[in-house]
Design a protein around this motif. Structure first.
Motif, PDB file in Angstrom:
ATOM      1  N   THR A   1       7.213  13.270 -47.158  1.00  0.00           N
ATOM      2  CA  THR A   1       5.749  13.524 -47.071  1.00  0.00           C
ATOM      3  C   THR A   1       5.639  12.301 -46.028  1.00  0.00           C
ATOM      4  N   LEU A   2       6.022  11.355 -45.855  1.00  0.00           N
ATOM      5  CA  LEU A   2       5.908  10.187 -44.852  1.00  0.00           C
ATOM      6  C   LEU A   2       6.348  10.820 -43.441  1.00  0.00           C
TER       7      LEU A   2
ATOM      8  N   SER B   1       9.833  10.224 -49.223  1.00  0.00           N
ATOM      9  CA  SER B   1      10.057  10.118 -47.916  1.00  0.00           C
ATOM     10  C   SER B   1       9.836  11.367 -47.009  1.00  0.00           C
TER      11      SER B   1
ATOM     12  N   LEU C   1       5.025   2.031 -49.538  1.00  0.00           N
ATOM     13  CA  LEU C   1       4.478   3.274 -48.491  1.00  0.00           C
ATOM     14  C   LEU C   1       3.778   2.392 -47.198  1.00  0.00           C
TER      15      LEU C   1
ATOM     16  N   GLU D   1       7.319   1.222 -45.312  1.00  0.00           N
ATOM     17  CA  GLU D   1       8.101   2.385 -44.773  1.00  0.00           C
ATOM     18  C   GLU D   1       7.322   3.131 -43.825  1.00  0.00           C
ATOM     19  N   ALA D   2       5.931   3.011 -43.833  1.00  0.00           N
ATOM     20  CA  ALA D   2       5.298   3.613 -42.642  1.00  0.00           C
ATOM     21  C   ALA D   2       5.389   2.664 -41.329  1.00  0.00           C
TER      22      ALA D   2
ATOM     23  N   TRP E   1       6.618   8.377 -56.908  1.00  0.00           N
ATOM     24  CA  TRP E   1       5.920   7.468 -56.020  1.00  0.00           C
ATOM     25  C   TRP E   1       5.844   6.191 -56.769  1.00  0.00           C
TER      26      TRP E   1
END
Length: 374
Positions: A127-128, A125, A180, A183-184, A175
């Motif tokens: 990182t994103l 999270s 991903l 979430e992105a 991960w």
């Protein structure tokens, strides 16, 4: 015999119209400057259908007129071309060490880039959040953010390209199962496509170097080792998006343990060589594994990229080429060309942006494990 699902899709007129529009737009993109007559000939559509589609594309700002050329026996033909500034895409190369973000125009040409000296950390999270901030930063370079088609994110696998969910990324257990893509998309409010970094690299290579053959392998050597495979001009992913796990082929059954759980994987052997300050040994091992790949797929072009390669590019390339050709039974007949990535810094990020653009040109597929490379 087609499945019922395929027949239903084929009979759905709105989908057919969208498909035809994407087909025509892709022909304009590839043609550079092309007439309506040429579009009809190359697409198999009627002149009337081409006129309607082109009118829609012009109204949407995607296509513009680019002058006229003479025509034998008739009036001059109006040429059409893409307006590169009509739409934009963002490509993200999310690596273990750092992150590169590029903004591209409609032709996948770079407009601007950002580099973040942090990559995939133990906290997905967090990182994103950093990735989202970098994406927003490059979007400030365009006046109208509504022209964004989408965002492509390329990262280490294994992962599911169709769902954007990561699986057990070596060395990053948190991960595993992280959505991903979803979430992105939630953070950015834009469509997001996720793919393996090596697949994006293969696409980026064809964009940066249009003369790249239709059959080649892009080998990436960083903290991990992977391959992007282009066969017949299309990226091959496999049914589970797991093709190209090049670094986890077992080279030595009695070798050191690998973070994947096996022993003697190429990746583990190369890491041991690099840890002892022997990059030539690592390149030699990659050459052995590459010869296996050539034996299996009969490809004749290898493209090398990644931080380990670029740290000593010419030496690494020479060692791989020498090893591969020494291991082939008939090197004069089965000659293999080994080269370096065309855009050494941003090949993967540019390829990721092309992933986001692909639906606009109908160049992506979901049922055969492949995407057209460019």
């Amino acid at each position: 015999m087609p499945s019922p699902a395929r027949r239903a899709a084929g009979a759905n007129l709105p989908q057919v119209r969208d498909h035809n529009s994407a087909l025509v737009l892709d022909l304009v993109r590839r043609g550079g400057a092309i007439s309506r007559v040429e579009l009809a000939a190359q697409s198999g559509l009627t002149a009337q259908a081409i006129t309607k589609i082109v009118n829609r594309l012009v109204a949407d700002g995607l296509v513009t007129e680019a002058g006229r050329i003479g025509s034998t026996g008739g009036k001059p033909r109006t040429l059409l071309r893409l307006d590169p500034t009509a739409r934009y895409a963002v490509g993200v190369h999310l690596d273990r060490d750092d992150t590169t973000v590029v903004l591209t125009d409609l032709t996948a040409q770079k407009v601007t880039r950002r580099h973040v000296p942090q990559g995939m950390t133990a906290d997905p999270s967090a990182t994103l959040d950093r990735v989202a901030d970098a994406v927003r930063a490059v979007l400030t370079d365009i006046a109208d953010a509504s022209r964004l088609v989408g965002v492509g994110i390329a990262c280490p696998g294994p992962l599911d390209h169709t769902t954007g969910v990561l699986h057990r990324v070596t060395g990053l257990p948190d991960w595993d199962g992280f959505p991903l893509g979803a979430e992105a998309a939630d953070r950015l409010g834009a469509p997001v496509t996720v793919d393996k970094d090596t697949n994006a690299a293969a696409i980026g290579q064809t964009l940066s170097s249009p003369d790249t053959p239709v059959n080649f392998a892009y080998l990436y050597h960083g903290q991990g080792i992977g391959a992007g495979l282009v066969l017949g001009g299309r990226v091959y992913r496999g049914r589970r998006t797991n093709a190209g796990e090049f670094g986890h082929q077992v080279i030595d059954l009695n070798g050191p343990p690998c973070r994947c759980g096996n022993r003697g994987c190429l990746e583990a052997l190369c890491r041991a060589a690099l840890d002892t300050g022997n990059p030539v040994r690592a390149a030699h091992l990659v050459g052995i594994a590459t010869a296996n790949l050539v034996h299996l797929l009969d490809i004749d072009h290898i493209v090398l990229g990644g931080p380990v390669v670029l740290a000593a590019a010419e030496q690494y390339m020479q060692e791989v080429a020498t090893t591969v050709n020494a291991l082939l039974p008939e090197p004069d007949w089965q000659r293999v060309i080994v080269g370096l990535a065309a855009d050494r810094a941003d090949t993967i990020a540019t390829g990721a942006a092309a992933l986001a653009l692909a639906p606009l040109f109908n160049t992506s597929t979901s049922d055969d494990g492949a995407d057209r490379a460019a």
